[in-house]
Design a protein around this motif. Structure first.
Motif, PDB file in Angstrom:
ATOM      1  N   ARG A  41      -2.284  -0.266 -15.021  1.00 21.40           N
ATOM      2  CA  ARG A  41      -2.073  -1.678 -15.317  1.00 21.40           C
ATOM      3  C   ARG A  41      -0.873  -2.229 -14.547  1.00 21.40           C
ATOM      4  N   ALA A  42       0.200  -1.447 -14.449  1.00 27.31           N
ATOM      5  CA  ALA A  42       1.375  -1.908 -13.709  1.00 27.31           C
ATOM      6  C   ALA A  42       1.072  -2.028 -12.221  1.00 27.31           C
ATOM      7  N   ARG A  43       0.273  -1.115 -11.702  1.00 26.14           N
ATOM      8  CA  ARG A  43      -0.106  -1.184 -10.289  1.00 26.14           C
ATOM      9  C   ARG A  43      -0.947  -2.445 -10.010  1.00 26.14           C
ATOM     10  N   LYS A  44      -1.864  -2.730 -10.934  1.00 21.68           N
ATOM     11  CA  LYS A  44      -2.682  -3.932 -10.802  1.00 21.68           C
ATOM     12  C   LYS A  44      -1.817  -5.187 -10.897  1.00 21.68           C
ATOM     13  N   PHE A  45      -0.816  -5.123 -11.769  1.00 20.71           N
ATOM     14  CA  PHE A  45       0.130  -6.230 -11.939  1.00 20.71           C
ATOM     15  C   PHE A  45       0.842  -6.522 -10.617  1.00 20.71           C
ATOM     16  N   LEU A  46       1.411  -5.478  -9.994  1.00 21.67           N
ATOM     17  CA  LEU A  46       2.135  -5.646  -8.738  1.00 21.67           C
ATOM     18  C   LEU A  46       1.220  -6.166  -7.641  1.00 21.67           C
ATOM     19  N   GLU A  47       0.050  -5.594  -7.532  1.00 23.41           N
ATOM     20  CA  GLU A  47      -0.890  -6.013  -6.496  1.00 23.41           C
ATOM     21  C   GLU A  47      -1.293  -7.474  -6.689  1.00 23.41           C
ATOM     22  N   PHE A  48      -1.490  -7.877  -7.929  1.00 24.85           N
ATOM     23  CA  PHE A  48      -1.914  -9.254  -8.210  1.00 24.85           C
ATOM     24  C   PHE A  48      -0.844 -10.264  -7.826  1.00 24.85           C
ATOM     25  N   VAL A  49       0.408 -10.036  -8.263  1.00 21.68           N
ATOM     26  CA  VAL A  49       1.453 -11.034  -7.998  1.00 21.68           C
ATOM     27  C   VAL A  49       1.785 -11.099  -6.505  1.00 21.68           C
ATOM     28  N   VAL A  50       1.706  -9.968  -5.811  1.00 14.76           N
ATOM     29  CA  VAL A  50       1.966  -9.981  -4.367  1.00 14.76           C
ATOM     30  C   VAL A  50       0.881 -10.762  -3.638  1.00 14.76           C
ATOM     31  N   ASN A  51      -0.376 -10.466  -3.950  1.00 16.23           N
ATOM     32  CA  ASN A  51      -1.474 -11.131  -3.255  1.00 16.23           C
ATOM     33  C   ASN A  51      -1.523 -12.625  -3.577  1.00 16.23           C
ATOM     34  N   GLU A  52      -1.258 -12.990  -4.822  1.00 17.23           N
ATOM     35  CA  GLU A  52      -1.264 -14.404  -5.172  1.00 17.23           C
ATOM     36  C   GLU A  52      -0.169 -15.157  -4.412  1.00 17.23           C
ATOM     37  N   THR A  53       0.992 -14.524  -4.270  1.00 17.02           N
ATOM     38  CA  THR A  53       2.081 -15.155  -3.532  1.00 17.02           C
ATOM     39  C   THR A  53       1.724 -15.313  -2.059  1.00 17.02           C
ATOM     40  N   LEU A  54       1.134 -14.291  -1.471  1.00 15.50           N
ATOM     41  CA  LEU A  54       0.745 -14.365  -0.067  1.00 15.50           C
ATOM     42  C   LEU A  54      -0.348 -15.391   0.169  1.00 15.50           C
ATOM     43  N   GLU A  55      -1.161 -15.643  -0.847  1.00 13.74           N
ATOM     44  CA  GLU A  55      -2.227 -16.633  -0.735  1.00 13.74           C
ATOM     45  C   GLU A  55      -1.745 -18.051  -1.016  1.00 13.74           C
ATOM     46  N   GLY A  56      -0.438 -18.197  -1.276  1.00 15.45           N
ATOM     47  CA  GLY A  56       0.116 -19.525  -1.501  1.00 15.45           C
ATOM     48  C   GLY A  56      -0.022 -20.036  -2.915  1.00 15.45           C
ATOM     49  N   ARG A  57      -0.303 -19.131  -3.871  1.00 15.45           N
ATOM     50  CA  ARG A  57      -0.486 -19.563  -5.259  1.00 15.45           C
ATOM     51  C   ARG A  57       0.653 -19.091  -6.157  1.00 15.45           C
ATOM     52  N   ARG A  58       1.839 -19.048  -5.627  1.00 13.30           N
ATOM     53  CA  ARG A  58       2.994 -18.564  -6.380  1.00 13.30           C
ATOM     54  C   ARG A  58       3.298 -19.433  -7.586  1.00 13.30           C
ATOM     55  N   ASP A  59       3.006 -20.757  -7.482  1.00 11.29           N
ATOM     56  CA  ASP A  59       3.296 -21.657  -8.600  1.00 11.29           C
ATOM     57  C   ASP A  59       2.418 -21.379  -9.809  1.00 11.29           C
ATOM     58  N   HIS A  60       1.342 -20.626  -9.618  1.00 14.55           N
ATOM     59  CA  HIS A  60       0.431 -20.348 -10.718  1.00 14.55           C
ATOM     60  C   HIS A  60       0.705 -18.997 -11.373  1.00 14.55           C
ATOM     61  N   LYS A 117       0.832  -1.205   0.000  1.00 16.39           N
ATOM     62  CA  LYS A 117       0.000   0.000   0.000  1.00 16.39           C
ATOM     63  C   LYS A 117       0.865   1.253   0.000  1.00 16.39           C
ATOM     64  N   ARG A 118       1.988   1.211   0.707  1.00 12.94           N
ATOM     65  CA  ARG A 118       2.892   2.363   0.747  1.00 12.94           C
ATOM     66  C   ARG A 118       3.445   2.659  -0.644  1.00 12.94           C
ATOM     67  N   ILE A 119       3.834   1.620  -1.351  1.00 12.37           N
ATOM     68  CA  ILE A 119       4.378   1.820  -2.698  1.00 12.37           C
ATOM     69  C   ILE A 119       3.316   2.372  -3.637  1.00 12.37           C
ATOM     70  N   LEU A 120       2.124   1.757  -3.627  1.00 13.26           N
ATOM     71  CA  LEU A 120       1.070   2.164  -4.546  1.00 13.26           C
ATOM     72  C   LEU A 120       0.594   3.585  -4.265  1.00 13.26           C
ATOM     73  N   ALA A 121       0.712   4.024  -3.010  1.00 12.72           N
ATOM     74  CA  ALA A 121       0.260   5.376  -2.660  1.00 12.72           C
ATOM     75  C   ALA A 121       1.308   6.439  -2.935  1.00 12.72           C
ATOM     76  N   SER A 122       2.535   6.025  -3.185  1.00 10.53           N
ATOM     77  CA  SER A 122       3.620   6.988  -3.366  1.00 10.53           C
ATOM     78  C   SER A 122       3.562   7.661  -4.736  1.00 10.53           C
ATOM     79  N   GLN A 123       3.791   8.979  -4.754  1.00  4.26           N
ATOM     80  CA  GLN A 123       3.848   9.712  -6.019  1.00  4.26           C
ATOM     81  C   GLN A 123       5.089   9.364  -6.815  1.00  4.26           C
ATOM     82  N   GLU A 124       6.089   8.807  -6.153  1.00  2.34           N
ATOM     83  CA  GLU A 124       7.331   8.454  -6.841  1.00  2.34           C
ATOM     84  C   GLU A 124       7.248   7.079  -7.520  1.00  2.34           C
ATOM     85  N   PHE A 125       6.174   6.328  -7.251  1.00  2.00           N
ATOM     86  CA  PHE A 125       5.959   5.078  -7.981  1.00  2.00           C
ATOM     87  C   PHE A 125       5.118   5.429  -9.214  1.00  2.00           C
ATOM     88  N   ARG A 126       5.805   5.838 -10.249  1.00  2.00           N
ATOM     89  CA  ARG A 126       5.164   6.443 -11.412  1.00  2.00           C
ATOM     90  C   ARG A 126       4.833   5.393 -12.463  1.00  2.00           C
TER      91      ARG A 126
END
Length: 597
Positions: free
Chosen positions: A37-56, A24-33
Motif C-alpha cells: 500500500r505504501a509503494r502504491k501511495f508513493l507511485e500514485f503521488v509521484v505520477n499525479e504530480t508529473l501529470e500536472g495534477r498536484r492540486d488534486h 523505480k530504483r526506490i521501489l526495487a530496493s530491498q532497503e525500501f521496506r
C-alpha cells in the motif's frame, strides 16, 4: 536543493524521466521496506504530480485511489492517509540514509501535504550539459528556445547549493525578462486589462467580518473567531463568489471593478453550555439587511469544534449555495450587465424550472457574458453546462443536440478549467462533455477532480455519482445520488429515476418501481423506458405494456434505436444486458444492431 521556477532551464532540475527512473530504483530496493500500500501511495503521488495534477492530491482522492475508500471517506474520522504519509516520509529518509546517498535524484514528501518534492542530489556534481556549453559560447544575438522546467514541488525559499545553478538561472532570467518585455504591450492593452478585471469583478464579493463576542470570557472569543474562520473556509470553494476578510468600507471604484457586494456579520452569545450564534447578510450598496438567522447549540452534545463547523456550514449554505439569498437579491439587471454574476440567478432559476423559455433566456445571457468576458471561467462553465443540458434533458427541453453543440460545450469546459483549475463547475462540465463524448476514463477523472475541489456542492456530487454508476461503479455512485435525493437536488424527479436504476441494478425491482413512480416524470420517454424494464423484471406484463404503448405512440424514435440509447448510457456490457432483459420481459423487441435513421 533547488526549487521550481520560471528561471530554470536545461538539466538543472531533474527531468520527469529522471524522476521516473528514481522512483523505480526506490521501489526495487530491498532497503525500501514498505508494504504494497505504501509503494502504491508513493507511485500514485509521484505520477499525479508529473501529470500536472498536484492540486488534486488531497486526502480524499488518495484514499479512493490508494486505500480503496468510498465516496463517504472522512479524513477527520479516518486518519489512514495521514498515518501512511508519516510512515512513507520516515521510510524515504531511511532509504536515502542507508543506500540512496549517491542516487542522482532525491524524492521527499514534505510535511503539511501530500505533494512530493523532487531535487538533484547536492552531493553529486552535475554534468555540464550541451545546452550549458552552448550558452557559454553563443553569440550575444543568438536566440535560444527555453525548455520548460521540470515538474517539481514549489519551494521558493529553498536556496541553491551549486554555483552552476546561479549561472544558468541568471541567463534564463535575462531570457525571461526579454520575453516579458515583449509581452508587456499586450498586457497593457485595454482589452486585456478589461478582460482580466471583468473576470474578477463579475462575481459578488462578500466581506466576512469577524463575529462579535457578546459574552465575556476567552472561550466565547475563541468560538467567535473559530466560526468566522470556518465560514471563510467553507465559502472559498464556492467559485460564484469572491471572499475577502479585510476591505476598507469606502473602497475606490473604477470602471473595471465592482464594489463589494455584501458583508457577512454576526455575533455569539455563550451562557454556560448554551451557545447562540447570530448571522446577517448586509447589502453594502444601501445597508439593507437581506437575510438574518439565529443558531442555538448545546456544547455538551456536539463539542466546540463540531459546533463551529455546523454553524458555519448552515450559514454558508443559506447565503452562498446555488439559489441562496446572495443570488436572489440585489442582482443587477441582466440586460445592462452581461456577466456571470448577473446570469447566475437566471441560471439557478432555470435549473429549478427546467423550461424551454428559461433555458433559452439563460443560454442567451451566458453567451453574451462569455463574449464580453472571455477570461471569466465561471461564465464559460455555466454556458457549457447549459449547452450540455440540451443532451441530458433533451426530452424536457425539446432540443435536438448536435455534434457541434457537444464540441462547443467541451471547448468551453476546457477553457474554464484552464482559466480556473479550482472551479468545481468547470470540471463538472468537462466530466459531462467527456461522458457524452464516450470518453469514460477522462470523464471520471474530471468528476473526481470536481468532487475533490468541492464535495459539498450537491450538483457536483450527484452528477459525479451518476457517471460513476453508469460506468459500473454502482455502490459508490448510488451513495452520492442518494445524498442528492435527500437534499432535494436537481430538477424534480431527475434523481429519483437514477435511484430507480440503482435499485434495479442492485436486484431490488420492487424498490426500483417505487422510486420510478415517485419521479412523476410522465412526459419523459426515458422514465417510461426505465419503468418498462423494471415492470418487465417484476413480471407485470400488463403494466409494462402500457409503458410500451406510450413509447410507441409518443417516442417511436427511441423505440427504434433503443439498443443504441442503452449502450450510450451504460458502459458495461453486463449492465446493458440486464436492462435489455427487463425490456424484453416487458414486451419490447430489442434489435441486435441499432437502427439507422
Amino acid at each position: 536543493m533547488t526549487s521550481a521556477g520560471i528561471d530554470k532551464i536545461g538539466p538543472v532540475e531533474p527531468t520527469p524521466e529522471d524522476i521516473q527512473v528514481q522512483l523505480k530504483r526506490i521501489l526495487a530496493s530491498q532497503e525500501f521496506r514498505s508494504p504494497t500500500r505504501a509503494r502504491k501511495f508513493l507511485e500514485f503521488v509521484v505520477n499525479e504530480t508529473l501529470e500536472g495534477r498536484r492540486d488534486h492530491l488531497k486526502a480524499f482522492t488518495i484514499a479512493q485511489a490508494v486505500f480503496g475508500r468510498d465516496v463517504n471517506f472522512d479524513a477527520q474520522n479516518d486518519p489512514c492517509v495521514r498515518i501512511e504519509t508519516g510512515r512513507l516520509r520516515r521510510e524515504l529518509e531511511r532509504y536515502y540514509l542507508v543506500v540512496g546517498g549517491n542516487d542522482p535524484v532525491v524524492i521527499t514528501v514534505p510535511k503539511g501535504g501530500y505533494v512530493p518534492f523532487f531535487e538533484l542530489n547536492s552531493a553529486i556534481e552535475p554534468e555540464v550539459s550541451v545546452l550549458s556549453e552552448e550558452l557559454s559560447t553563443a553569440d550575444e544575438h543568438t536566440e535560444l528556445d527555453t525548455p520548460q522546467p521540470a515538474i517539481i514541488a514549489d519551494n521558493a525559499n529553498t536556496p541553491s547549493r551549486r554555483p552552476m545553478h546561479w549561472l544558468v538561472a541568471g541567463v534564463a532570467s535575462i531570457a525571461f525578462l526579454a520575453l516579458l518585455a515583449a509581452m508587456l504591450p499586450g498586457l497593457r492593452s485595454p482589452d486585456m486589462k478589461e478582460a482580466m478585471a471583468t473576470a474578477v469583478g463579475s462575481r459578488p464579493t462578500v466581506v466576512v467580518e469577524r463575529f462579535d463576542t457578546v459574552s465575556d470570557g476567552t472561550l466565547a472569543s475563541n468560538i467567535s473567531e473559530g466560526i468566522t474562520d470556518e465560514i471563510i473556509d467553507k465559502l472559498v470553494p464556492f467559485k460564484d463568489v469572491v471572499v475577502v476578510t479585510d476591505m476598507p468600507p469606502r473602497q475606490a471604484e473604477t470602471a473595471q471593478t465592482r464594489p463589494p457586494s455584501f458583508a457577512l456579520q454576526g455575533s455569539v452569545r455563550l451562557e454556560g453550555d448554551k451557545l447562540r450564534s447570530s448571522a446577517r447578510l448586509i447589502r453594502r450598496a444601501d445597508g439593507a439587511v437581506i437575510w438574518a438567522n439565529n443558531y442555538d447549540s448545546d456544547l455538551r452534545a456536539q463539542g466546540i469544534l463540531e459546533t463551529e463547523a455546523v454553524v458555519a456550514k448552515s450559514i454558508v449554505s443559506a447565503v452562498a449555495r446555488p439559489a441562496g439569498v446572495m443570488f436572489q437579491t440585489g442582482a443587477p439587471n441582466m440586460a445592462a450587465s452581461w456577466d456571470a454574476y448577473s446570469c447566475t440567478p437566471s441560471y439557478d432559476s432555470y435549473r429549478d424550472e427546467m423550461t424551454v423559455q428559461a433555458h433559452d433566456a439563460v443560454k442567451s445571457c451566458l453567451q453574451q457574458a462569455t463574449e464580453r468576458s472571455p477570461a471569466d471561467a465561471n461564465a464559460a462553465a455555466l454556458l457549457s453546462l447549459t449547452l450540455l443540458d440540451e443532451f441530458r434533458f433533451r426530452f424536457k427541453l425539446n432540443t435536438k443536440p448536435t455534434a457541434a453543440t457537444l464540441k462547443t460545450a467541451k471547448e468551453l469546459a476546457e477553457r474554464a478549467v484552464k482559466l480556473d483549475p479550482r472551479n468545481a463547475r468547470a470540471f463538472l462540465a468537462l466530466m459531462l462533455a467527456n461522458f457524452l463524448g464516450n470518453d469514460i476514463v477522462a470523464a471520471l477523472q474530471a468528476g473526481q477532480s470536481a468532487y475533490a475541489i468541492n464535495p459539498k456542492d450537491i450538483e457536483v456530487a450527484s452528477e459525479y455519482g451518476l457517471r460513476l454508476s453508469m460506468s459500473g461503479k454502482w455502490d459508490s455512485g448510488c451513495e452520492l445520488i442518494s445524498a442528492a435525493v435527500s437534499k432535494n437536488a436537481g430538477p424534480g424527479g431527475y434523481y429519483e429515476m437514477e435511484m430507480a436504476l440503482c435499485a434495479f441494478m442492485g436486484g431490488d425491482a420492487q424498490a426500483a418501481e417505487l422510486w420510478a413512480r415517485m419521479s412523476n416524470l410522465d412526459y419523459n420517454p426515458l422514465r417510461r423506458l426505465i419503468l418498462l424494464a423494471i415492470l418487465g423484471g417484476l413480471g407485470k406484463e400488463e403494466q409494462a405494456r402500457e409503458q410500451l404503448d406510450w413509447l410507441k405512440l409518443k417516442s417511436p424514435e427511441l423505440v427504434r434505436n433503443v439498443r443504441r440509447e442503452v449502450i450510450w448510457r451504460f458502459a458495461r456490457p453486463e449492465d446493458q444486458e440486464l436492462f435489455f432483459a427487463g425490456l424484453r420481459a416487458g414486451g419490447m423487441q430489442v434489435d441486435e444492431q441499432p437502427a439507422v435513421n
